[in-house]
Every structure is written in C-alpha cells, then in structure tokens.
Design an enzyme around this catalytic site. Sequence first.
Site, mmCIF file in Angstrom:
data_model
loop_
_atom_site.group_PDB
_atom_site.id
_atom_site.type_symbol
_atom_site.label_atom_id
_atom_site.label_comp_id
_atom_site.label_asym_id
_atom_site.label_seq_id
_atom_site.Cartn_x
_atom_site.Cartn_y
_atom_site.Cartn_z
ATOM 1 N N SER A 126 28.491 -31.233 15.111
ATOM 2 C CA SER A 126 29.810 -31.849 15.008
ATOM 3 C C SER A 126 29.793 -32.855 13.872
ATOM 4 O O SER A 126 28.790 -33.550 13.670
ATOM 5 C CB SER A 126 30.169 -32.555 16.326
ATOM 6 O OG SER A 126 31.285 -33.417 16.154
ATOM 7 N N SER A 127 30.905 -32.930 13.147
ATOM 8 C CA SER A 127 31.005 -33.928 12.085
ATOM 9 C C SER A 127 31.188 -35.327 12.651
ATOM 10 O O SER A 127 30.945 -36.318 11.963
ATOM 11 C CB SER A 127 32.181 -33.580 11.155
ATOM 12 O OG SER A 127 33.410 -33.650 11.871
ATOM 13 N N HIS A 129 34.331 -14.830 40.012
ATOM 14 C CA HIS A 129 35.449 -15.733 39.731
ATOM 15 C C HIS A 129 34.956 -17.063 39.163
ATOM 16 O O HIS A 129 35.647 -18.085 39.272
ATOM 17 C CB HIS A 129 36.304 -15.973 40.978
ATOM 18 C CG HIS A 129 36.777 -14.721 41.634
ATOM 19 N ND1 HIS A 129 37.877 -14.031 41.198
ATOM 20 C CD2 HIS A 129 36.266 -14.020 42.684
ATOM 21 C CE1 HIS A 129 38.053 -12.952 41.954
ATOM 22 N NE2 HIS A 129 37.088 -12.917 42.858
ATOM 23 N N SER A 137 45.052 16.381 -3.376
ATOM 24 C CA SER A 137 44.427 15.060 -3.314
ATOM 25 C C SER A 137 43.808 14.772 -1.960
ATOM 26 O O SER A 137 42.743 14.157 -1.855
ATOM 27 C CB SER A 137 45.454 13.974 -3.640
ATOM 28 O OG SER A 137 45.981 14.154 -4.930
ATOM 29 N N ARG A 158 25.662 -29.722 20.510
ATOM 30 C CA ARG A 158 25.044 -28.413 20.263
ATOM 31 C C ARG A 158 26.030 -27.378 20.799
ATOM 32 O O ARG A 158 26.052 -27.096 21.999
ATOM 33 C CB ARG A 158 23.696 -28.310 20.957
ATOM 34 C CG ARG A 158 22.621 -29.191 20.317
ATOM 35 C CD ARG A 158 21.427 -29.434 21.226
ATOM 36 N NE ARG A 158 20.685 -28.232 21.536
ATOM 37 C CZ ARG A 158 19.354 -28.106 21.354
ATOM 38 N NH1 ARG A 158 18.658 -29.097 20.807
ATOM 39 N NH2 ARG A 158 18.730 -27.009 21.707
#
Length: 436
Positions: free
Chosen positions: A266-267, A145, A98, A273
């Site tokens: 966004s709801s 950084h 197999s 954005r």
Amino acid sequence: MIPRYSRPDMTAIWSPEARFAIWFEIEAHATQALADLGTVPQSAAKALWDWWATKPETDVAAIDAIEAVTKHDVIAFLTWVAEQVGDEARFMHQGMTSSDVLDTCLAIQLARASDLLIADLDALLDAIKRRAYEHKLTPTIGRSHGIHAEPVTFGLKLAQAYAEFSRAKARLLAARADVATCAISGAVGTFANIDPRVEAYVAEKLGLTVEPVSTQVIPRDRHAMFFATLGVIAGSIERLATEVRHLQRTEVLEAEEYFSPGQKGSSAMPHKRNPVLTENLTGLARMVRGYVTPALENVALWHERDISHSSVERYIGPDATITLDFALARLTGVVDKLVVYPKRMQKNLDRMGGLVHSQRVLLALTQAGVSREDSYRLVQRNAMKVWESDGELSLLDLLQNDPEVTAALPAEAIAEKFDLDYHLRHVDTIFDRVFA
C-alpha cells in the site's frame, strides 16, 4: 492487447508478420496443389517457394500502404507478393476467395494459441498436484455459505481445483480439434473454380481437417464453442483465485500469496499484504468471459457469407488467447509460491468450540433410537449456546452435561464423535479418483 498482460510467444501468433506468413503458406500450398493437378504451371509454385526460401522480410508498412488504396487486406497482400515474386505470381489465388485465406489462417492461429494454452494448463496442473500432495492431510475447515461447516483438508481443496482444470484441458483439446479446419472452396463454397483436392492438400500440409460444408466461410459455431471454452477456463481461474482471496483475509489468514522482498502492499499503509495477483486474475477472467457473447453472436451470418464477424474476431482472437495465456501463467505462479499456514487452519478449526462435529452427534442419536427431529433439537440447542458464546463454550461439554442427550448416548460415546481424523478417512479415495 496491452503489454502488461501479454507474453511474447502468444503475442507473436497474432503479429502482422505471423499472419502474413500464414497467408503466404496457404496461397503457396494451394498453388502447389493446383500445379500438381495441371491447373497452373509448376513454375508458378516453384517461384513462390523459391522466393520464400530466401526468408524475405515482410514489409508490413508496404502492405498497409497498398491496403489504404485497395481497401482490401488480402488483395493488398497478394499485390505486395506479386511485386516481389514477379510474373509467376499471377497464378496465386486461382479460384479462391478471401475467406479461404482468412478463415484458414484464423484456424491455424487458434490451433497454435490452443497449443500454448494447453501447455499452460499442464504447468498449472503440475503445480496444483504438487501442492495438493504436500497438504493432502493438512486439516482445515470446510465452509458452506462462508460459514464453518465440517473439516476437510487443504489438499482436498487443491484436488478439486486439479479435477476442474483437468476438465478444462479436455474441453480445450476438443475445442482445438473443432476449430482447426481448413476451407479452400471458393466463392459461396461450391468449389466451382477450384478442385476440392486443393483444399485437402492444403489442410494436410497445415495440420488441419477439411471443413465439410464451408459456404464461403467456416461456420462460426466452431469458433463460438472455442471462445466459450476459454470463458469456462476463465471461470475456473476466478474460482481458485477467489478461494485464495478469501483465505488471505486477515480474519482467516489460512493461506496467502507470496510477498516478495521489497514488495509494497500500500502507498499509505506499510503493514499491508494484499492479494493483488488473485484480484488481478479475477479481473482478467471477466475480460475473457466478456468475449464469449460476441463469439456466439457471430454464428448468425447472412446466407453464404457476410463480414459482421470479421471485426469482432480481430479483437477477440488475440485478446482472449493472450489474456488467458497470461492469466494461466500468473495463477501457476500463485499456486507454486502460495504460503500456507497449517497452524492457523487448526486454530480456525477449533475456534467455534467443536461445532464442526455436530452432524456426527446428530446421527449417533438417531442410531441410538432418538427421532431425527428430537436429535436435531437436542444438538442444535446446545450448538446455539456455543455459537452465541463465540466459541467460548464447548459443544462436547454441553452435550455431556445434557441429561436428554446422555440418556441416549454415554459421555464416552459423545466424545468419540469429536475425532477429527474421522472426517479425513476417505482422503486417499478422493485422491485416487482425482490423480489416478
């Protein structure tokens, strides 16, 4: 893999129909090779290929029903084929095991998946190169950084990504070659019941190389390297996605994902954005990397064979390649449509009162005879005043009014060290190295 993150060409490689088609080709080519060697009658190979030429529809449900009884997927497939082909099918799978079918099939699937991923990388590289040349000399601040360091260009940022994904392509080409191996060696891999020439014949027909020593399975170090390569590519995807996410922050806003007409961020907040695509890419990269450890753990199989790797590969083969295929295509779209704001880049460059030129003044002082320690002290004490004023003060003004500094450097010499173009004078050299 869930449809949301799947593309049809890659998904098709892992479909049951595609898998069974590959199994058939392996069995039929092996039977043909055995017939050519005189081990089985030519009529057996002919019967298989004649049936296949009718373009039969694979009855996945029927094969699954047989497997429900046999508890063995390859036997279920062979049984179903024999029912379609008839008596000649008894010569299939002569001397094979197999794993000969399963491992060779997986090699083909991974090779085909690699070809799609390589094409994905080519498309991404094209997009990155185009945008890199577009912004070759667009000045922006380089950060270390997360803090303003010295000027670079946005083109250089993209050139770095191009070089990284070029290495990714080279690694994937090597990984594809490494994993595209064929094993038709029978139980425990000794070829006791099947001629090695059968393996060579099948490998040639299917575009694979011969596995030198397969035991009863193809060694999984090959697969581990393949999935590790996918994981590294995912890391590169996240690196570029993270850069975009940082640049899109409101306080920075030097570049952002394209925001299409009708898109909602966004709801709750209509002004939003958000960098949703690159955040999504970060998550997808984590998933692809998550498949690397199981692939590494598959290397240590018992003796000549066990199947502890089998269930793992049924997951990671499709999921890793389908996810990475989607992610590369998504990243290409992000780069292709990325909105870049050169004016904001310049504004950010100028925000900290010329601090980005501090090193040039430091070096000029040392060349004028001031010790490095004193040079650093003189520049830093003025730079910290600018820093603490949030850029309201000018480093150039402070240095030109510092008697200890002007004792070594005249005002005009100090001003010359604030030339932005100085930092960009080797951009052509870097581009030649990257894109030559």
